[in-house]
Design a protein around this motif. Structure first.
Motif, PDB file in Angstrom:
ATOM      1  N   THR A   1       0.804  -1.220   0.000  1.00 34.55           N
ATOM      2  CA  THR A   1       0.000   0.000   0.000  1.00 34.55           C
ATOM      3  C   THR A   1       0.840   1.274   0.000  1.00 34.55           C
ATOM      4  OG1 THR A   1      -0.147  -0.068   2.410  1.00 34.55           O
ATOM      5  CG2 THR A   1      -1.938  -1.125   1.190  1.00 34.55           C
ATOM      6  N   VAL A   2       2.139   1.153   0.205  1.00 32.72           N
ATOM      7  CA  VAL A   2       3.027   2.310   0.252  1.00 32.72           C
ATOM      8  C   VAL A   2       3.581   2.550  -1.158  1.00 32.72           C
ATOM      9  CG1 VAL A   2       5.162   3.225   1.257  1.00 32.72           C
ATOM     10  CG2 VAL A   2       3.617   1.836   2.654  1.00 32.72           C
ATOM     11  N   GLN A   3       3.418   3.778  -1.666  1.00 30.03           N
ATOM     12  CA  GLN A   3       3.814   4.069  -3.044  1.00 30.03           C
ATOM     13  C   GLN A   3       5.291   3.788  -3.302  1.00 30.03           C
ATOM     14  OE1 GLN A   3       1.547   4.835  -5.546  1.00 30.03           O
ATOM     15  NE2 GLN A   3       3.319   4.367  -6.826  1.00 30.03           N
ATOM     16  N   GLU A   4       6.146   4.064  -2.341  1.00 31.29           N
ATOM     17  CA  GLU A   4       7.580   3.793  -2.507  1.00 31.29           C
ATOM     18  C   GLU A   4       7.825   2.304  -2.771  1.00 31.29           C
ATOM     19  OE1 GLU A   4      11.767   4.123   0.008  1.00 31.29           O
ATOM     20  OE2 GLU A   4       9.963   5.067   0.808  1.00 31.29           O
ATOM     21  N   GLU A   5       7.090   1.448  -2.077  1.00 36.31           N
ATOM     22  CA  GLU A   5       7.212  -0.001  -2.271  1.00 36.31           C
ATOM     23  C   GLU A   5       6.664  -0.400  -3.649  1.00 36.31           C
ATOM     24  OE1 GLU A   5       7.785  -2.609   0.539  1.00 36.31           O
ATOM     25  OE2 GLU A   5       9.015  -0.925   1.188  1.00 36.31           O
ATOM     26  N   ILE A   6       5.547   0.199  -4.029  1.00 36.30           N
ATOM     27  CA  ILE A   6       4.961  -0.079  -5.342  1.00 36.30           C
ATOM     28  C   ILE A   6       5.958   0.296  -6.433  1.00 36.30           C
ATOM     29  CG2 ILE A   6       3.143   0.621  -6.970  1.00 36.30           C
ATOM     30  CD1 ILE A   6       1.307   0.930  -4.451  1.00 36.30           C
ATOM     31  N   ASN A   7       6.595   1.453  -6.299  1.00 34.70           N
ATOM     32  CA  ASN A   7       7.585   1.894  -7.285  1.00 34.70           C
ATOM     33  C   ASN A   7       8.728   0.891  -7.406  1.00 34.70           C
ATOM     34  OD1 ASN A   7       6.012   4.186  -7.583  1.00 34.70           O
ATOM     35  ND2 ASN A   7       7.376   5.492  -6.395  1.00 34.70           N
ATOM     36  N   LYS A   8       9.186   0.354  -6.289  1.00 29.60           N
ATOM     37  CA  LYS A   8      10.270  -0.633  -6.310  1.00 29.60           C
ATOM     38  C   LYS A   8       9.844  -1.899  -7.055  1.00 29.60           C
ATOM     39  CE  LYS A   8      12.737   0.610  -2.065  1.00 29.60           C
ATOM     40  NZ  LYS A   8      13.163   0.091  -0.749  1.00 29.60           N
ATOM     41  N   ILE A   9       8.600  -2.311  -6.863  1.00 28.55           N
ATOM     42  CA  ILE A   9       8.105  -3.510  -7.542  1.00 28.55           C
ATOM     43  C   ILE A   9       7.995  -3.256  -9.038  1.00 28.55           C
ATOM     44  CG2 ILE A   9       6.110  -5.041  -7.818  1.00 28.55           C
ATOM     45  CD1 ILE A   9       5.689  -4.675  -4.731  1.00 28.55           C
ATOM     46  N   VAL A  10       7.386  -2.141  -9.415  1.00 32.66           N
ATOM     47  CA  VAL A  10       7.158  -1.809 -10.826  1.00 32.66           C
ATOM     48  C   VAL A  10       8.484  -1.671 -11.582  1.00 32.66           C
ATOM     49  CG1 VAL A  10       6.225  -0.029 -12.376  1.00 32.66           C
ATOM     50  CG2 VAL A  10       4.883  -0.807 -10.417  1.00 32.66           C
TER      51      VAL A  10
END
Length: 113
Positions: free
Chosen positions: A17-26
């Motif tokens: 749910t944290v955008q920083e984590e989403i960015n790392k995945i993407v």
């Protein structure tokens, strides 16, 4: 009950749910997600920023068994950076490392478009 916070359901929609984590995945820097609970089953699909990721594996791992490679898969340079980030994210200044504490590891696999 005043001040009672409803518990969040452990579903794949709440896995990241944290955008920083989403960015790392993407961007491919992060391929695993560690949580205190099991948020998904193998085969479930997680959609982040319009991209789909299949849950390739889900297993439990103790802190004492986590390696620098595990931290790198989780999007960090090494285990120390991972621990510092966890402290910062949870606003903990005196995080006690419990080697026996287990986490659920969710392994992601990007799906072809």
């Amino acid at each position: 009950m005043k001040g009672h916070k409803p518990e969040m359901q452990l579903t794949i929609d709440h896995l990241v749910t944290v955008q920083e984590e989403i960015n790392k995945i993407v961007t491919g820097k992060k391929t695993t997600v560690r949580r205190h609970g099991k948020y998904a089953e193998v085969g479930e699909i997680l959609t982040l920023d319009g991209q789909n990721y299949r849950i390739k594996n889900v297993f439990q791992q103790a802190n004492k068994d986590m390696t620098d490679e595990d931290a790198t898969n989780d999007g960090y340079e090494n285990l120390e950076e991972y621990r510092i980030s966890i402290q910062k994210h949870h606003n903990i200044t005196t995080l006690k490392f419990n080697p026996e504490k287990y986490f659920w590891v969710h392994v992601l696999e990007k799906m072809n478009v």
